[in-house]
Design a protein around this motif. Structure first.
Motif, PDB file in Angstrom:
ATOM      1  N   GLN A  60       0.813  -1.215   0.000  1.00 54.05           N
ATOM      2  CA  GLN A  60       0.000   0.000   0.000  1.00 54.05           C
ATOM      3  C   GLN A  60       0.852   1.273   0.000  1.00 54.05           C
ATOM      4  N   ASN A  61       2.089   1.186   0.480  1.00 53.26           N
ATOM      5  CA  ASN A  61       2.970   2.349   0.537  1.00 53.26           C
ATOM      6  C   ASN A  61       3.732   2.582  -0.765  1.00 53.26           C
ATOM      7  N   GLY A  62       3.671   1.631  -1.702  1.00 53.68           N
ATOM      8  CA  GLY A  62       4.364   1.780  -2.977  1.00 53.68           C
ATOM      9  C   GLY A  62       5.207   0.568  -3.309  1.00 53.68           C
ATOM     10  N   VAL A  63       6.272   0.810  -4.064  1.00 52.80           N
ATOM     11  CA  VAL A  63       7.135  -0.266  -4.555  1.00 52.80           C
ATOM     12  C   VAL A  63       8.558  -0.046  -4.064  1.00 52.80           C
ATOM     13  N   ASP A  64       9.196  -1.122  -3.616  1.00 51.22           N
ATOM     14  CA  ASP A  64      10.597  -1.089  -3.204  1.00 51.22           C
ATOM     15  C   ASP A  64      11.319  -2.177  -3.984  1.00 51.22           C
ATOM     16  N   CYS A  65      12.372  -1.796  -4.720  1.00 52.41           N
ATOM     17  CA  CYS A  65      13.049  -2.760  -5.597  1.00 52.41           C
ATOM     18  C   CYS A  65      14.543  -2.854  -5.313  1.00 52.41           C
ATOM     19  N   CYS A  66      15.101  -4.022  -5.594  1.00 46.41           N
ATOM     20  CA  CYS A  66      16.540  -4.274  -5.503  1.00 46.41           C
ATOM     21  C   CYS A  66      16.977  -4.942  -6.804  1.00 46.41           C
ATOM     22  N   SER A  67      18.192  -4.638  -7.244  1.00 42.43           N
ATOM     23  CA  SER A  67      18.694  -5.243  -8.476  1.00 42.43           C
ATOM     24  C   SER A  67      19.055  -6.708  -8.229  1.00 42.43           C
ATOM     25  N   LEU A  68      18.927  -7.512  -9.260  1.00 44.49           N
ATOM     26  CA  LEU A  68      19.295  -8.924  -9.201  1.00 44.49           C
ATOM     27  C   LEU A  68      20.698  -9.155  -9.754  1.00 44.49           C
ATOM     28  N   PHE A  69      21.399  -8.078 -10.075  1.00 41.85           N
ATOM     29  CA  PHE A  69      22.716  -8.194 -10.699  1.00 41.85           C
ATOM     30  C   PHE A  69      23.763  -7.416  -9.908  1.00 41.85           C
ATOM     31  N   HIS A  70      25.019  -7.771 -10.115  1.00 39.73           N
ATOM     32  CA  HIS A  70      26.153  -7.093  -9.491  1.00 39.73           C
ATOM     33  C   HIS A  70      27.072  -6.595 -10.593  1.00 39.73           C
ATOM     34  N   THR A  71      27.463  -5.337 -10.500  1.00 41.09           N
ATOM     35  CA  THR A  71      28.285  -4.728 -11.541  1.00 41.09           C
ATOM     36  C   THR A  71      29.750  -5.093 -11.355  1.00 41.09           C
ATOM     37  N   PRO A  72      30.392  -5.628 -12.390  1.00 44.09           N
ATOM     38  CA  PRO A  72      31.818  -5.954 -12.299  1.00 44.09           C
ATOM     39  C   PRO A  72      32.653  -4.674 -12.221  1.00 44.09           C
ATOM     40  N   THR A  73      33.599  -4.646 -11.296  1.00 44.34           N
ATOM     41  CA  THR A  73      34.478  -3.480 -11.161  1.00 44.34           C
ATOM     42  C   THR A  73      35.937  -3.866 -11.320  1.00 44.34           C
ATOM     43  N   GLY A  74      36.289  -5.091 -10.971  1.00 35.30           N
ATOM     44  CA  GLY A  74      37.669  -5.537 -11.056  1.00 35.30           C
ATOM     45  C   GLY A  74      37.863  -6.538 -12.169  1.00 35.30           C
ATOM     46  N   TYR A  75      38.358  -6.069 -13.301  1.00 33.55           N
ATOM     47  CA  TYR A  75      38.656  -6.938 -14.442  1.00 33.55           C
ATOM     48  C   TYR A  75      39.629  -6.193 -15.347  1.00 33.55           C
ATOM     49  N   ASP A  76      40.163  -6.851 -16.333  1.00 37.54           N
ATOM     50  CA  ASP A  76      41.116  -6.261 -17.276  1.00 37.54           C
ATOM     51  C   ASP A  76      40.360  -5.332 -18.230  1.00 37.54           C
ATOM     52  N   LYS A  77      40.292  -4.049 -17.884  1.00 37.75           N
ATOM     53  CA  LYS A  77      39.503  -3.088 -18.655  1.00 37.75           C
ATOM     54  C   LYS A  77      40.110  -2.800 -20.030  1.00 37.75           C
ATOM     55  N   GLU A  78      41.386  -3.073 -20.196  1.00 34.89           N
ATOM     56  CA  GLU A  78      42.037  -2.830 -21.482  1.00 34.89           C
ATOM     57  C   GLU A  78      41.637  -3.878 -22.532  1.00 34.89           C
ATOM     58  N   ASN A  79      41.531  -5.136 -22.097  1.00 35.81           N
ATOM     59  CA  ASN A  79      41.270  -6.232 -23.033  1.00 35.81           C
ATOM     60  C   ASN A  79      39.861  -6.811 -22.951  1.00 35.81           C
ATOM     61  N   CYS A  80      39.084  -6.372 -21.962  1.00 33.43           N
ATOM     62  CA  CYS A  80      37.759  -6.957 -21.747  1.00 33.43           C
ATOM     63  C   CYS A  80      36.677  -5.887 -21.724  1.00 33.43           C
ATOM     64  N   LYS A  81      35.442  -6.323 -21.987  1.00 31.27           N
ATOM     65  CA  LYS A  81      34.307  -5.409 -21.930  1.00 31.27           C
ATOM     66  C   LYS A  81      33.157  -6.067 -21.180  1.00 31.27           C
TER      67      LYS A  81
END
Length: 76
Positions: free
Chosen positions: A27-48
């Protein structure tokens, strides 16, 4: 119910929305959470990072050959 993404949902839990969120509708509205986690540590030069809607997660793949995954050592 709750209006979310142009669709009316009944009160209660919404396990997975089209854009990969888990929500609670009351009744107060909608509360949502993402089902995914954003990658932060990876080889940014060779990977996407590519979002995979089937798994609701990010895939980290080689820029030169997207069929090959890259090692991810941290996500947020």
């Amino acid at each position: 119910g709750c209006l979310l993404g142009g669709k009316l949902h009944p009160f209660g839990r919404i396990e997975r929305t089209e854009d990969c969120y888990s929500c609670s509708c009351n009744q107060n509205g909608v509360d949502c959470c993402s089902l995914f986690h954003t990658p932060t540590g990876y080889d940014k030069e060779n990977c996407k990072v590519v979002f995979n809607k089937k798994t609701c997660d990010y895939d980290v793949v080689q820029k030169s050959d997207p069929s090959k995954e890259c090692f991810v050592y941290s996500r947020v």
